[in-house]
Each structure stands twice: as structure tokens, then as C-alpha cells.
Design a protein around this motif. Structure first.
Motif, mmCIF file in Angstrom:
data_model
loop_
_atom_site.group_PDB
_atom_site.id
_atom_site.type_symbol
_atom_site.label_atom_id
_atom_site.label_comp_id
_atom_site.label_asym_id
_atom_site.label_seq_id
_atom_site.Cartn_x
_atom_site.Cartn_y
_atom_site.Cartn_z
ATOM 1 N N GLY A 150 0.821 -1.203 0.000
ATOM 2 C CA GLY A 150 0.000 0.000 0.000
ATOM 3 C C GLY A 150 0.854 1.251 0.000
ATOM 4 N N PRO A 151 0.213 2.397 0.111
ATOM 5 C CA PRO A 151 0.947 3.667 0.080
ATOM 6 C C PRO A 151 1.737 3.894 1.373
ATOM 7 C CG PRO A 151 -1.371 4.049 0.519
ATOM 8 C CD PRO A 151 -1.237 2.588 0.225
ATOM 9 N N LEU A 152 2.730 4.762 1.245
ATOM 10 C CA LEU A 152 3.519 5.118 2.426
ATOM 11 C C LEU A 152 2.799 6.198 3.219
ATOM 12 C CD1 LEU A 152 7.120 5.306 0.915
ATOM 13 C CD2 LEU A 152 6.303 3.666 2.608
ATOM 14 N N THR A 153 2.800 6.031 4.522
ATOM 15 C CA THR A 153 2.313 7.094 5.399
ATOM 16 C C THR A 153 3.481 7.467 6.301
ATOM 17 O OG1 THR A 153 1.496 5.430 6.933
ATOM 18 C CG2 THR A 153 -0.079 6.298 5.372
ATOM 19 N N GLY A 154 4.175 8.531 5.917
ATOM 20 C CA GLY A 154 5.410 8.874 6.624
ATOM 21 C C GLY A 154 6.489 7.884 6.254
ATOM 22 N N ASP A 155 7.036 7.228 7.261
ATOM 23 C CA ASP A 155 8.096 6.245 7.029
ATOM 24 C C ASP A 155 7.560 4.827 7.012
ATOM 25 O OD1 ASP A 155 10.022 8.145 6.843
ATOM 26 O OD2 ASP A 155 10.655 8.022 8.934
ATOM 27 N N GLU A 156 6.263 4.674 7.013
ATOM 28 C CA GLU A 156 5.704 3.331 7.118
ATOM 29 C C GLU A 156 4.729 3.046 5.981
ATOM 30 O OE1 GLU A 156 3.888 2.800 10.879
ATOM 31 O OE2 GLU A 156 5.766 2.970 12.012
ATOM 32 N N TYR A 157 4.631 1.763 5.687
ATOM 33 C CA TYR A 157 3.605 1.336 4.746
ATOM 34 C C TYR A 157 2.272 1.272 5.488
ATOM 35 C CZ TYR A 157 7.258 0.138 1.414
ATOM 36 O OH TYR A 157 8.309 0.198 0.541
ATOM 37 N N ARG A 158 1.239 1.638 4.774
ATOM 38 C CA ARG A 158 -0.070 1.673 5.422
ATOM 39 C C ARG A 158 -0.660 0.290 5.612
ATOM 40 N NH1 ARG A 158 -4.814 3.916 1.878
ATOM 41 N NH2 ARG A 158 -4.556 1.788 1.103
ATOM 42 N N ASP A 159 -0.340 -0.621 4.673
ATOM 43 C CA ASP A 159 -1.041 -1.905 4.626
ATOM 44 C C ASP A 159 -0.114 -3.096 4.845
ATOM 45 O OD1 ASP A 159 -3.236 -0.350 3.905
ATOM 46 O OD2 ASP A 159 -2.843 -0.618 1.761
ATOM 47 N N ASN A 160 -0.739 -4.219 5.011
ATOM 48 C CA ASN A 160 -0.058 -5.514 4.930
ATOM 49 C C ASN A 160 -0.629 -6.271 3.734
ATOM 50 O OD1 ASN A 160 0.372 -5.942 8.454
ATOM 51 N ND2 ASN A 160 1.987 -5.929 6.939
ATOM 52 N N VAL A 161 0.250 -6.932 3.007
ATOM 53 C CA VAL A 161 -0.171 -7.848 1.944
ATOM 54 C C VAL A 161 -0.080 -9.261 2.522
ATOM 55 C CG1 VAL A 161 0.368 -8.781 -0.337
ATOM 56 C CG2 VAL A 161 0.623 -6.321 0.104
ATOM 57 N N ILE A 162 -1.164 -9.993 2.431
ATOM 58 C CA ILE A 162 -1.214 -11.334 3.008
ATOM 59 C C ILE A 162 -1.616 -12.329 1.930
ATOM 60 C CG2 ILE A 162 -2.153 -12.778 4.850
ATOM 61 C CD1 ILE A 162 -3.073 -10.113 6.198
ATOM 62 N N VAL A 163 -0.776 -13.328 1.746
ATOM 63 C CA VAL A 163 -1.070 -14.394 0.784
ATOM 64 C C VAL A 163 -1.557 -15.612 1.555
ATOM 65 C CG1 VAL A 163 -0.059 -16.007 -0.870
ATOM 66 C CG2 VAL A 163 0.555 -13.580 -0.962
ATOM 67 N N PHE A 164 -2.677 -16.130 1.134
ATOM 68 C CA PHE A 164 -3.227 -17.345 1.740
ATOM 69 C C PHE A 164 -3.004 -18.494 0.766
ATOM 70 C CE2 PHE A 164 -5.685 -15.481 5.277
ATOM 71 C CZ PHE A 164 -5.655 -14.145 4.917
ATOM 72 N N ALA A 165 -2.524 -19.618 1.279
ATOM 73 C CA ALA A 165 -2.279 -20.769 0.407
ATOM 74 C C ALA A 165 -2.629 -22.051 1.155
ATOM 75 C CB ALA A 165 -0.817 -20.798 -0.038
ATOM 76 N N VAL A 166 -2.872 -23.103 0.382
ATOM 77 C CA VAL A 166 -3.260 -24.383 0.967
ATOM 78 C C VAL A 166 -2.326 -25.474 0.445
ATOM 79 C CG1 VAL A 166 -4.961 -24.782 -0.870
ATOM 80 C CG2 VAL A 166 -5.188 -25.975 1.314
ATOM 81 N N LEU A 167 -2.055 -26.449 1.311
ATOM 82 C CA LEU A 167 -1.153 -27.538 0.937
ATOM 83 C C LEU A 167 -1.768 -28.364 -0.186
ATOM 84 C CD1 LEU A 167 1.523 -29.052 1.790
ATOM 85 C CD2 LEU A 167 0.036 -30.574 3.096
ATOM 86 N N THR A 168 -0.982 -28.590 -1.213
ATOM 87 C CA THR A 168 -1.472 -29.404 -2.333
ATOM 88 C C THR A 168 -0.731 -30.732 -2.436
ATOM 89 O OG1 THR A 168 0.071 -28.272 -3.807
ATOM 90 C CG2 THR A 168 -2.202 -27.448 -3.713
ATOM 91 N N ARG A 169 0.513 -30.724 -2.006
ATOM 92 C CA ARG A 169 1.291 -31.937 -2.163
ATOM 93 C C ARG A 169 2.463 -31.913 -1.186
ATOM 94 N NH1 ARG A 169 3.425 -33.779 -8.056
ATOM 95 N NH2 ARG A 169 4.667 -31.890 -7.831
ATOM 96 N N ALA A 170 2.819 -33.078 -0.705
ATOM 97 C CA ALA A 170 3.952 -33.171 0.202
ATOM 98 C C ALA A 170 4.727 -34.439 -0.115
ATOM 99 C CB ALA A 170 3.489 -33.208 1.648
ATOM 100 N N GLY A 171 6.014 -34.363 0.008
ATOM 101 C CA GLY A 171 6.820 -35.544 -0.266
ATOM 102 C C GLY A 171 8.203 -35.395 0.302
ATOM 103 N N GLU A 172 8.965 -36.460 0.192
ATOM 104 C CA GLU A 172 10.342 -36.424 0.688
ATOM 105 C C GLU A 172 11.280 -36.339 -0.488
ATOM 106 O OE1 GLU A 172 10.969 -39.677 3.243
ATOM 107 O OE2 GLU A 172 9.505 -39.005 4.718
ATOM 108 N N ARG A 173 12.416 -35.748 -0.205
ATOM 109 C CA ARG A 173 13.409 -35.588 -1.267
ATOM 110 C C ARG A 173 14.004 -36.931 -1.663
ATOM 111 N NH1 ARG A 173 15.630 -30.600 -2.008
ATOM 112 N NH2 ARG A 173 17.657 -31.481 -2.447
#
Lengths: 164, 120
Positions: free
Chosen positions: A141-164
Motif C-alpha cells: 500500500g501507500p507510504l504514510t510517513g516512514d511506514e507502509y499503510r497496509d499488509n499484503v497477506i497471501v493465503f495458500a493451501v497444501l497441495t502436495r507433500a513428499g520427501e526428497r
């Protein structure tokens, strides 16, 4: 290449060590984060090669619950942060977390939200969920003084899991 | 006579000293006790030494809680440092401090030269 396991099946607890988000060119080591003295979440160090951090009181990626990782959008005089382009992610984009025990957890983005810091959706980010999920957090988001106004949050869900 | 005078003066001085010495304890014992500052009582508590890592508060975990995140941080995440924000001001402070030292040094050199010039 990780061998695919059952889609969405929860993993054992193991701290993340690497985070990869090919769609925005992220391939970063992961540090552990706790709380700051004022009770807010700790953030990674501000350095030229800043890293993502995993909030260690949250589930590890692949465990049932919201695993929370944070990164800077900008790091002052060093320029762009590791999560500079986090807001460009779109539903379906892939996120991979490699864990300390060698397991790999793969996630798919379900939503990207930009919210005012004053209205930070604590329950949506840290509240219980019935499956392994991921939260990636940075500023935006926009800057308000020395700080960003917002947080960007990404939501994700597990699709696959495995071992190397 | 001179010996007598000297003896008399000495006796007077001894008596006066004795009175002064005696008055001390009498005043201290008889008067209202005044708290005497002791070195241990007034010694300032040393400030905690600054460290790079801010001590983390002990997390409050609700016993018996089924919360998947048992310790929820307060507020939003501060994950963006702008070019004008704090970290860059650290270097600015350092540079400013060095400038002050050099400025003080320059004044000292100037004064020294003035004194040498004037022969002081």
C-alpha cells in the motif's frame, strides 16, 4: 525432485529452511522469528540479502493449521526486499517450502489480500483451520510517513507433500 | 611562665576537642534518627547492558488450548523499511558523531596554533 505424497495430508512438525515462489522469483533461506518486546511479531533482519522468516509459534509448513512466514517488501537503503513482488501472486500460483527434515511441502495460492495495518485480520491469519495452510505476510500500500499503510497477506493451501 | 602558658593553651585545646567529640554522639543518639545514605542504598541500579537482540517476552501459552497458534502476536507486521526509516539513520548518527569529533579536534588545533603564534 520431490516424490509426490498424498495431496494435502498433514506433515510432521519440522521447521522450514528454504522457501521458493517461482512466479515471483523468490528462492530464499528461512530464518526463525519470535516476538518483539512489544508483543508484535519479529521480522527478519534488514540486510542487503534479506530472508524470509517463519513465525516459530505457528505450525510448520504442512502441519495442520496456518503456518506463518514473513518477509520485507523493502529494506531501506538496500532496496527491494525478498517479498517485494508478493502482491503479484495470483490464485493457483505455487509455493514450495523445504523443511529441516528433508520433506517438501507444496502449496497453491488461494487468495491475496491487501489490508490496512490498523484492521489487521488477526483471526484470519492466526486462527485455527482444518487443513495445512500457509500465510505469507509483507507490507504494501501507500507510504504514510516512514511506514507502509497496509499488509499484503497471501493465503495458500497444501497441495502436495513428499520427501526428497 | 611560657611553659605554663603553653600548657594552659594545650589544655584548653584538648578540652575543646573533647567537647566537640562528645557532642557528636550525643546529638546522634538523642536526636531523631536521620537516615544516613549508605553506598549500597543509594547506588544506582545499573542499566541493563544494551544488546543486539531485544529480549523476547515469555510467550503466554494458554494451557489446554487447542489453538494452532498458541501465541498470537499483537497487531500487524512491520515488514517494510523505507529509505528514510530508522536503519539508515543509524549510519547518519555515526557519521554525525564522527563529524562532531573532527570538528572538536579542529577547534583544538586552531586554539593551539593561536597560542603558538602569540607565544602563549
Amino acid at each position: 525432485m520431490p516424490s509426490p505424497g498424498r495431496a494435502g495430508r498433514p506433515l510432521e512438525r519440522s521447521a522450514p529452511v528454504v522457501l521458493r515462489i517461482p512466479a515471483i522469483g523468490v528462492d530464499t533461506p528461512v530464518v526463525r522469528l519470535g516476538l518483539q518486546a512489544d508483543g508484535s511479531v519479529e521480522v527478519p533482519a534488514v540486510t542487503a540479502d534479506d530472508r524470509a522468516g517463519w513465525y516459530r509459534y505457528s505450525p510448520t509448513p504442512g502441519q495442520r493449521g496456518p503456518s506463518v512466514l514473513l518477509g520485507h517488501v523493502t529494506v531501506g537503503k538496500y532496496g527491494d526486499g525478498v517479498f517485494r513482488r508478493l502482491d503479484r501472486l495470483r490464485p493457483g500460483d505455487g509455493i514450495t517450502a523445504r523443511l529441516e527434515n528433508g520433506t517438501t511441502a507444496e502449496f497453491a495460492v488461494t487468495a491475496v489480500r491487501t489490508v490496512g495495518k490498523k484492521e489487521f485480520p488477526t483471526a484470519d491469519v492466526y486462527g485455527n483451520v482444518d487443513r495445512p495452510e500457509l500465510r505469507l505476510i509483507t507490507c504494501g500500500g501507500p507510504l504514510t510517513g516512514d511506514e507502509y499503510r497496509d499488509n499484503v497477506i497471501v493465503f495458500a493451501v497444501l497441495t502436495r507433500a513428499g520427501e526428497r | 611562665m611560657r611553659i605554663i602558658r603553653r600548657t594552659g593553651s594545650t589544655a584548653l585545646a584538648v578540652a575543646a576537642t573533647a567537647l566537640l567529640i562528645g557532642a557528636g554522639p550525643a546529638f546522634a543518639d538523642g536526636g531523631t534518627p536521620t537516615p544516613v545514605p549508605s553506598s549500597t542504598a543509594t547506588a544506582p541500579t545499573p542499566a541493563p547492558a544494551p544488546s543486539e537482540a531485544t529480549p523476547e517476552p515469555a510467550p503466554t501459552v494458554t494451557s489446554g488450548s487447542d489453538d494452532q497458534v498458541p501465541v498470537v502476536p499483537r497487531g500487524a507486521a512491520d515488514t517494510g523499511v523505507t529509505t528514510t526509516a530508522a536503519p539508515s539513520s543509524g549510519d547518519g548518527t555515526l557519521i554525525g558523531g564522527l563529524a562532531a569529533v573532527f570538528a572538536a579536534g579542529g577547534v583544538g588545533v586552531y586554539v593551539l596554533r593561536r597560542r603558538r603564534t602569540t607565544g602563549a
